[in-house]
Design a protein around this motif. Structure first.
Motif, PDB file in Angstrom:
ATOM      1  N   TYR B  49       0.861  -1.151   0.053  1.00 54.25           N
ATOM      2  CA  TYR B  49       0.046   0.123  -0.089  1.00 54.25           C
ATOM      3  C   TYR B  49       1.103   1.388  -0.046  1.00 54.25           C
ATOM      4  CZ  TYR B  49      -3.919  -2.820   0.975  1.00 54.25           C
ATOM      5  OH  TYR B  49      -4.818  -3.996   0.906  1.00 54.25           O
ATOM      6  N   GLU B  52      -2.513   5.131   0.821  1.00 54.06           N
ATOM      7  CA  GLU B  52      -4.006   4.502   1.000  1.00 54.06           C
ATOM      8  C   GLU B  52      -4.377   3.855  -0.193  1.00 54.06           C
ATOM      9  OE1 GLU B  52      -6.804   7.205   3.111  1.00 54.06           O
ATOM     10  OE2 GLU B  52      -5.388   8.617   2.641  1.00 54.06           O
ATOM     11  N   GLN B  68      -5.147   0.840   4.055  1.00 55.63           N
ATOM     12  CA  GLN B  68      -4.027   1.711   4.751  1.00 55.63           C
ATOM     13  C   GLN B  68      -4.813   2.675   4.781  1.00 55.63           C
ATOM     14  OE1 GLN B  68      -0.580   3.399   2.149  1.00 55.63           O
ATOM     15  NE2 GLN B  68       0.405   3.327   3.883  1.00 55.63           N
ATOM     16  N   SER B  72      -0.929   6.620   7.231  1.00 56.37           N
ATOM     17  CA  SER B  72      -0.178   5.240   6.825  1.00 56.37           C
ATOM     18  C   SER B  72      -0.083   3.925   7.570  1.00 56.37           C
ATOM     19  CB  SER B  72       1.402   5.954   6.739  1.00 56.37           C
ATOM     20  OG  SER B  72       1.602   6.694   5.918  1.00 56.37           O
ATOM     21  N   SER B  74      -1.580   0.667   8.481  1.00 59.45           N
ATOM     22  CA  SER B  74      -2.290  -0.310   7.632  1.00 59.45           C
ATOM     23  C   SER B  74      -2.963  -1.753   8.350  1.00 59.45           C
ATOM     24  CB  SER B  74      -1.158  -0.881   6.867  1.00 59.45           C
ATOM     25  OG  SER B  74      -1.736  -1.921   5.951  1.00 59.45           O
TER      26      SER B  74
END
Lengths: 112, 112
Positions: B49, B52, B68, B72, B74
């Protein structure tokens, strides 16, 4: 499909000896990484090799990359017990495609 | 500087359940990748990712998904768990799409 082969997969050696781990890969790439993993732990980045002929050294470890031969080596000089671990090479085709492709790892045991 | 943080570190589930794993990248890193590590298959790329957006996905069934968030962080989710999903799930972060990966300690999933 990219294939990454390491050899040997298992290596038992004595302290003070030198040895080399080999990493061959099947598709052209100029981005190769070496990682170390201790039992039950995560991966620790050792070397990042980004061009043909790249050579990097850290302590008793030295890594090199030959993109024409599609070969990287990890050389251990005068091994010590603390270097016992599993070592992985990983190849990146670039552009983020398929992430890193890892070899199966070399389980290294260094005996006193 | 804090490293990559994964939670939970260990978990046990039964077949058919689902699981969500979380990963907080190194501050400033915008790319997050996930890998599965098993004794038989080794380290395999799950997905990556960046900002996003899922950039790439490895060869895993649709039961494996992720996302994500804007900060940032995830998460990855595995639905309808199978025995073969037992593995160490590693998250890695990097500054950009082709940067050096820094791995977290992993989430060890056992499916009974």
């Amino acid at each position: 499909e990219l294939k990454v082969e390491q050899n040997p997969l298992f290596l038992s050696m004595q302290e003070g000896k030198n040895y080399t781990i080999y990493c061959n890969y099947s598709t052209t790439s100029d981005r190769l990484y070496w990682y170390r993993q201790d039992p039950g732990k995560s991966l620790e980045s050792l070397f990042v090799l980004l061009s043909n002929g790249a050579v990097k050294q850290e302590g008793r470890l030295m890594a090199s990359l030959d993109t024409k031969a599609r070969l990287s080596t990890l050389h251990i000089t005068a091994a010590v017990h603390d270097l016992s671990a599993t070592y992985f090479c990983a190849v990146d085709l670039g552009g983020g495609a398929d992430g890193l492709t890892f070899g199966k790892g070399t389980h290294l045991i260094i005996q006193p | 500087k804090a490293g990559v943080t994964q939670t939970p570190r260990y978990l046990i589930k039964t077949r058919g359940q689902q699981v969500t794993l979380s990963c907080s990248p190194i501050s400033g890193h915008r790319s997050v990748s996930w890998y599965q590590q098993t004794p038989g298959q080794g380290l395999q790329f799950l997905f990556e990712y960046f900002s996003e957006t899922q950039r790439n996905k490895g060869n895993f069934p649709g039961r494996f998904s992720g996302r994500q968030f804007s900060n940032s962080r995830s998460e990855m989710n595995v639905s309808t768990l199978e025995l073969g999903d037992s593995a160490l799930y590693l998250c890695a972060s990097s500054l950009g799409l082709m940067g050096e990966l820094f791995f977290g300690e992993g989430s060890r999933l056992t499916v009974l």
